[in-house]
Design a protein around this motif. Structure first.
Motif, PDB file in Angstrom:
ATOM      1  N   LYS A 376       0.820  -1.229   0.000  1.00 59.19           N
ATOM      2  CA  LYS A 376       0.000   0.000   0.000  1.00 59.19           C
ATOM      3  C   LYS A 376       0.850   1.275   0.000  1.00 59.19           C
ATOM      4  CE  LYS A 376      -3.914   0.396   2.198  1.00 59.19           C
ATOM      5  NZ  LYS A 376      -4.941   0.395   1.131  1.00 59.19           N
ATOM      6  N   PRO A 377       1.921   1.353   0.805  1.00 57.66           N
ATOM      7  CA  PRO A 377       2.690   2.608   0.828  1.00 57.66           C
ATOM      8  C   PRO A 377       3.384   2.927  -0.502  1.00 57.66           C
ATOM      9  CG  PRO A 377       3.128   1.321   2.803  1.00 57.66           C
ATOM     10  CD  PRO A 377       2.379   0.427   1.860  1.00 57.66           C
ATOM     11  N   ILE A 378       3.728   1.899  -1.290  1.00 55.89           N
ATOM     12  CA  ILE A 378       4.488   2.167  -2.520  1.00 55.89           C
ATOM     13  C   ILE A 378       3.597   2.353  -3.747  1.00 55.89           C
ATOM     14  CG2 ILE A 378       6.497   0.897  -1.658  1.00 55.89           C
ATOM     15  CD1 ILE A 378       5.731  -1.388  -3.588  1.00 55.89           C
ATOM     16  N   ILE A 379       2.287   2.237  -3.598  1.00 55.28           N
ATOM     17  CA  ILE A 379       1.394   2.359  -4.756  1.00 55.28           C
ATOM     18  C   ILE A 379       1.622   3.662  -5.526  1.00 55.28           C
ATOM     19  CG2 ILE A 379      -1.024   2.634  -5.434  1.00 55.28           C
ATOM     20  CD1 ILE A 379      -1.760   0.531  -3.345  1.00 55.28           C
ATOM     21  N   PRO A 380       1.789   4.817  -4.856  1.00 48.90           N
ATOM     22  CA  PRO A 380       1.965   6.067  -5.619  1.00 48.90           C
ATOM     23  C   PRO A 380       3.222   6.117  -6.474  1.00 48.90           C
ATOM     24  CG  PRO A 380       1.319   6.538  -3.347  1.00 48.90           C
ATOM     25  CD  PRO A 380       1.661   5.094  -3.404  1.00 48.90           C
ATOM     26  N   ILE A 381       4.208   5.260  -6.182  1.00 47.59           N
ATOM     27  CA  ILE A 381       5.450   5.319  -6.956  1.00 47.59           C
ATOM     28  C   ILE A 381       5.650   4.096  -7.847  1.00 47.59           C
ATOM     29  CG2 ILE A 381       6.680   6.888  -5.411  1.00 47.59           C
ATOM     30  CD1 ILE A 381       8.000   4.505  -4.092  1.00 47.59           C
ATOM     31  N   LEU A 382       4.638   3.257  -7.966  1.00 54.56           N
ATOM     32  CA  LEU A 382       4.748   2.095  -8.846  1.00 54.56           C
ATOM     33  C   LEU A 382       4.801   2.528 -10.304  1.00 54.56           C
ATOM     34  CD1 LEU A 382       2.198  -0.427  -7.250  1.00 54.56           C
ATOM     35  CD2 LEU A 382       4.702  -0.602  -7.245  1.00 54.56           C
ATOM     36  N   GLN A 383       5.689   1.895 -11.059  1.00 57.82           N
ATOM     37  CA  GLN A 383       5.801   2.136 -12.492  1.00 57.82           C
ATOM     38  C   GLN A 383       5.302   0.903 -13.254  1.00 57.82           C
ATOM     39  OE1 GLN A 383       6.964   5.360 -13.624  1.00 57.82           O
ATOM     40  NE2 GLN A 383       6.401   5.518 -11.454  1.00 57.82           N
ATOM     41  N   ASP A 401       0.002 -20.782  -1.151  1.00 58.60           N
ATOM     42  CA  ASP A 401      -0.194 -19.345  -1.375  1.00 58.60           C
ATOM     43  C   ASP A 401      -0.740 -18.687  -0.120  1.00 58.60           C
ATOM     44  OD1 ASP A 401      -0.627 -16.847  -2.278  1.00 58.60           O
ATOM     45  OD2 ASP A 401      -1.771 -17.404  -4.059  1.00 58.60           O
ATOM     46  N   GLN A 402       0.150 -17.975   0.593  1.00 59.05           N
ATOM     47  CA  GLN A 402      -0.257 -17.275   1.801  1.00 59.05           C
ATOM     48  C   GLN A 402      -0.809 -15.874   1.519  1.00 59.05           C
ATOM     49  OE1 GLN A 402       2.645 -19.216   1.905  1.00 59.05           O
ATOM     50  NE2 GLN A 402       1.528 -20.760   3.090  1.00 59.05           N
ATOM     51  N   LEU A 403      -1.072 -15.572   0.238  1.00 59.70           N
ATOM     52  CA  LEU A 403      -1.560 -14.243  -0.133  1.00 59.70           C
ATOM     53  C   LEU A 403      -3.042 -14.247  -0.477  1.00 59.70           C
ATOM     54  CD1 LEU A 403       1.397 -13.156  -2.478  1.00 59.70           C
ATOM     55  CD2 LEU A 403       1.209 -12.901   0.007  1.00 59.70           C
ATOM     56  N   ILE A 404      -3.738 -15.325  -0.170  1.00 56.86           N
ATOM     57  CA  ILE A 404      -5.127 -15.460  -0.620  1.00 56.86           C
ATOM     58  C   ILE A 404      -6.049 -14.404   0.001  1.00 56.86           C
ATOM     59  CG2 ILE A 404      -4.893 -17.923  -1.103  1.00 56.86           C
ATOM     60  CD1 ILE A 404      -6.329 -18.486   1.537  1.00 56.86           C
ATOM     61  N   ASP A 405      -5.641 -13.766   1.109  1.00 53.75           N
ATOM     62  CA  ASP A 405      -6.468 -12.740   1.754  1.00 53.75           C
ATOM     63  C   ASP A 405      -6.068 -11.326   1.329  1.00 53.75           C
ATOM     64  OD1 ASP A 405      -7.930 -14.604   3.173  1.00 53.75           O
ATOM     65  OD2 ASP A 405      -6.535 -14.596   4.871  1.00 53.75           O
ATOM     66  N   CYS A 406      -5.325 -11.214   0.236  1.00 58.84           N
ATOM     67  CA  CYS A 406      -4.729  -9.911  -0.121  1.00 58.84           C
ATOM     68  C   CYS A 406      -5.363  -9.260  -1.343  1.00 58.84           C
ATOM     69  CB  CYS A 406      -3.228 -10.079  -0.341  1.00 58.84           C
ATOM     70  SG  CYS A 406      -2.353 -10.619   1.149  1.00 58.84           S
ATOM     71  N   ALA A 407      -6.592  -9.678  -1.671  1.00 55.08           N
ATOM     72  CA  ALA A 407      -7.268  -9.041  -2.804  1.00 55.08           C
ATOM     73  C   ALA A 407      -7.464  -7.549  -2.570  1.00 55.08           C
ATOM     74  CB  ALA A 407      -8.613  -9.722  -3.053  1.00 55.08           C
ATOM     75  N   PHE A 408      -7.624  -7.167  -1.301  1.00 52.97           N
ATOM     76  CA  PHE A 408      -7.876  -5.752  -0.982  1.00 52.97           C
ATOM     77  C   PHE A 408      -6.745  -4.854  -1.472  1.00 52.97           C
ATOM     78  CE2 PHE A 408      -5.303  -7.194   2.536  1.00 52.97           C
ATOM     79  CZ  PHE A 408      -4.551  -6.089   2.919  1.00 52.97           C
ATOM     80  N   VAL A 409      -5.500  -5.317  -1.325  1.00 53.95           N
ATOM     81  CA  VAL A 409      -4.387  -4.457  -1.715  1.00 53.95           C
ATOM     82  C   VAL A 409      -4.223  -4.438  -3.233  1.00 53.95           C
ATOM     83  CG1 VAL A 409      -2.473  -6.136  -1.666  1.00 53.95           C
ATOM     84  CG2 VAL A 409      -2.062  -3.746  -1.045  1.00 53.95           C
ATOM     85  N   MET A 410      -4.534  -5.550  -3.888  1.00 54.50           N
ATOM     86  CA  MET A 410      -4.439  -5.573  -5.342  1.00 54.50           C
ATOM     87  C   MET A 410      -5.542  -4.706  -5.980  1.00 54.50           C
ATOM     88  SD  MET A 410      -1.726  -7.163  -5.836  1.00 54.50           S
ATOM     89  CE  MET A 410      -1.752  -7.352  -7.620  1.00 54.50           C
ATOM     90  N   GLU A 411      -6.688  -4.637  -5.319  1.00 55.25           N
ATOM     91  CA  GLU A 411      -7.724  -3.704  -5.777  1.00 55.25           C
ATOM     92  C   GLU A 411      -7.213  -2.271  -5.731  1.00 55.25           C
ATOM     93  OE1 GLU A 411     -11.678  -3.752  -4.278  1.00 55.25           O
ATOM     94  OE2 GLU A 411     -11.808  -5.949  -4.272  1.00 55.25           O
ATOM     95  N   ASP A 412      -6.530  -1.935  -4.648  1.00 54.71           N
ATOM     96  CA  ASP A 412      -5.977  -0.579  -4.511  1.00 54.71           C
ATOM     97  C   ASP A 412      -4.940  -0.303  -5.590  1.00 54.71           C
ATOM     98  OD1 ASP A 412      -7.556   0.058  -2.381  1.00 54.71           O
ATOM     99  OD2 ASP A 412      -6.030  -0.296  -0.850  1.00 54.71           O
ATOM    100  N   VAL A 413      -4.082  -1.302  -5.852  1.00 57.15           N
ATOM    101  CA  VAL A 413      -3.074  -1.134  -6.904  1.00 57.15           C
ATOM    102  C   VAL A 413      -3.764  -0.901  -8.243  1.00 57.15           C
ATOM    103  CG1 VAL A 413      -1.196  -2.226  -8.170  1.00 57.15           C
ATOM    104  CG2 VAL A 413      -1.342  -2.513  -5.681  1.00 57.15           C
ATOM    105  N   PHE A 414      -4.768  -1.707  -8.532  1.00 59.78           N
ATOM    106  CA  PHE A 414      -5.490  -1.578  -9.805  1.00 59.78           C
ATOM    107  C   PHE A 414      -6.128  -0.196  -9.944  1.00 59.78           C
ATOM    108  CE2 PHE A 414      -9.189  -1.906 -12.526  1.00 59.78           C
ATOM    109  CZ  PHE A 414      -8.730  -2.635 -13.608  1.00 59.78           C
ATOM    110  N   LYS A 415      -6.881   0.219  -8.936  1.00 60.73           N
ATOM    111  CA  LYS A 415      -7.612   1.489  -9.000  1.00 60.73           C
ATOM    112  C   LYS A 415      -6.678   2.683  -9.167  1.00 60.73           C
ATOM    113  CE  LYS A 415     -11.430  -0.099  -6.047  1.00 60.73           C
ATOM    114  NZ  LYS A 415     -12.055   0.040  -4.716  1.00 60.73           N
ATOM    115  N   ASN A 416      -5.505   2.607  -8.570  1.00 60.07           N
ATOM    116  CA  ASN A 416      -4.608   3.760  -8.564  1.00 60.07           C
ATOM    117  C   ASN A 416      -3.595   3.771  -9.699  1.00 60.07           C
ATOM    118  OD1 ASN A 416      -4.960   5.487  -5.898  1.00 60.07           O
ATOM    119  ND2 ASN A 416      -5.243   3.342  -5.301  1.00 60.07           N
ATOM    120  N   THR A 417      -3.563   2.685 -10.494  1.00 57.39           N
ATOM    121  CA  THR A 417      -2.559   2.639 -11.570  1.00 57.39           C
ATOM    122  C   THR A 417      -3.136   2.393 -12.958  1.00 57.39           C
ATOM    123  OG1 THR A 417      -2.131   0.252 -11.286  1.00 57.39           O
ATOM    124  CG2 THR A 417      -0.816   1.788  -9.947  1.00 57.39           C
TER     125      THR A 417
END
Length: 456
Positions: A376-383, A401-417
């Protein structure tokens, strides 16, 4: 020909007066001047000065609640309502003094110039005799000079000028509800402080912001940050005005920088690195010593454009010496300082490192925690390449896959990029196809992707 050019010069000045009524009064003065009625011209331009001051008092009271302006207006109304008609015009004699001494909207030089107009107005409006017994007779040059002085020093200036303008800005910036984001600051400045505004007024705002950032009270980091954002907005919008500031004046301001304001100085130099050339040697050396302290290492990020060697120093320190907390402290300067263009390799390395921490999460709890703390903190600087890296790493991770509960952060990445990198939509569709039946809470992604396809 000379007389015609002088008249045309005055008429062009008339266009700089924003208020129609005041422009009309000044126009009467110019008309009198063109007809050779210089006595009438001086009386008319003084009437324009008095009315302009009165209107500016009203503006300061109504728009900014200026207490001095309010008090002056109350005194004027008291005089105007006085049954003794001999006193009705008394406020005209004192309004210039009140503008200078009480409202503080004039500099001493401006006051002296306008006071000369007032004195000559009295000589023109009354039968004042000289030592030889002749009436005062103004020259064409005097009439023209007074008209020009009144327009340039007062009539063409915005409603908030001088100290009153600075006080108004201070009340807003240091108020409880002043915005903290750059766009909000821009809207606030333009709605109340920059329309209309003269070059001199903008230069005064530049100087006030610099002083507040570097040494004036209050010593409150949130307030100082507001002045930094205000200055950043002003420089972006009015760079020509900023570059026209007297260099000696800037040096004198920076010379007064408090030691505890070196953090603010770092951000200031990131906003405008040319100020380093105006920084006195003593402040430069003290600032370099400040940057060498281990706890202040993150402030090197702000001045990479001045000290390019800091990029490698920070990279080495990040790899060998920094703990996790210190590493995370670097993200804010990256975002605030717009470092992507100034140190792309450093930014890429740190972004990829945060992605790797997230990808390597060993438990479901760690996955959620690392998503919040490292993605989440690096979303504004993702290229674009970073999105490739992140999604491909996720797709590659099949077993355990220990990331199965992480859809929330990928939604944020998608919306902001996605608007910035629409070409990544096919990759996002692949991500969704791969994880829609494996990850929790993926329901929103189908609609997000569909909406993005409509816009593309």
């Amino acid at each position: 020909m000379k007389r015609y050019s002088q008249l045309a010069d005055l008429e062009s000045l008339l266009l700089e007066i924003p208020d129609e009524n005041i422009r009309a009064y000044a126009g009467e003065a110019i008309a009198s001047y063109s007809a050779g009625a210089y006595r009438s011209a001086i009386v008319s331009i003084w009437i324009a000065v008095v009315y302009d001051l009165y209107q500016k008092f009203r503006y300061l009271d109504e728009q900014f609640g200026d207490p001095a302006a309010k008090q002056c207006l109350q005194e004027i109304e008291k005089i105007r309502n006085n049954p003794d008609k001999k006193q009705v015009s008394a406020w005209e004699r004192t309004i210039l003094d009140k503008a200078f001494n009480d409202v503080k909207m004039l500099t001493s030089i401006e006051y002296e110039h306008l006071d000369r107009i007032q004195q000559d107005r009295h000589r023109c409006a009354h039968p004042v005799l000289d030592a030889e017994g002749f009436l005062f007779q103004p020259s064409p040059e005097l009439g023209r000079s007074h008209i020009r002085t009144a327009i340039e020093n007062l009539l063409s200036q915005p409603p908030i000028i001088g100290k009153a303008a600075g006080d108004a800005l201070i009340r807003d910036v240091e108020g409880q509800y002043f915005p903290n984001d750059l766009e909000g600051v821009k809207n606030a400045l333009f709605s109340r402080h920059l329309l209309p505004a003269s070059d001199k007024y903008r230069q005064n705002l530049f100087k006030l912001c610099l002083k507040k950032i570097l040494f004036l009270e209050p010593d409150n980091k949130w307030i100082i940050d507001r002045y930094l954002r205000s200055l950043e907005c002003l420089i972006k919008e009015f760079r020509t005005n900023f570059e026209s500031l007297d260099r000696a004046t800037i040096k004198n301001i920076i010379e007064k920088t408090k030691d505890e304001r070196f953090r603010a100085l770092a951000v200031l130099l990131n906003i405008e690195d040319s100020l380093w050339n105006e920084t006195p040697p003593l402040i430069q050396e003290k600032f370099k010593a400040f940057l060498k302290q281990k706890d202040n290492e993150r402030y090197k990020i702000y001045v990479i454009s001045i000290f390019p060697e800091f990029e490698n120093e920070l990279l080495m320190s990040y790899q060998k010496n920094m703990n996790d907390s210190t590493k995370q402290d670097l993200i804010t300067p990256f975002i605030r300082g717009n470092i992507i263009e100034k140190a792309p390799h450093l930014v890429e390395f740190i972004v990829r490192d945060n992605i790797d921490v997230f990808i390597d999460s060993k438990t479901y709890h760690a996955g959620r925690l690392n998503a919040a703390e490292h993605i989440k903190p690096i979303i504004p600087i993702l290229q674009a390449d970073d999105i490739d890296y992140l999604i491909n790493k996720i797709i590659e991770r099949e077993l355990g896959d220990q990331l199965i509960d992480c859809a929330f952060v990928m939604e944020d990445v998608f919306k902001n990029t996605i608007n910035k990198f629409p070409e990544k939509l096919p990759l996002w569709k692949e991500f969704y196809d791969q994880k829609k039946d494996k990850w929790e809470r993926m329901d929103n992604f189908e609609q997000l992707i569909a909406n993005a396809e409509k816009q593309s």
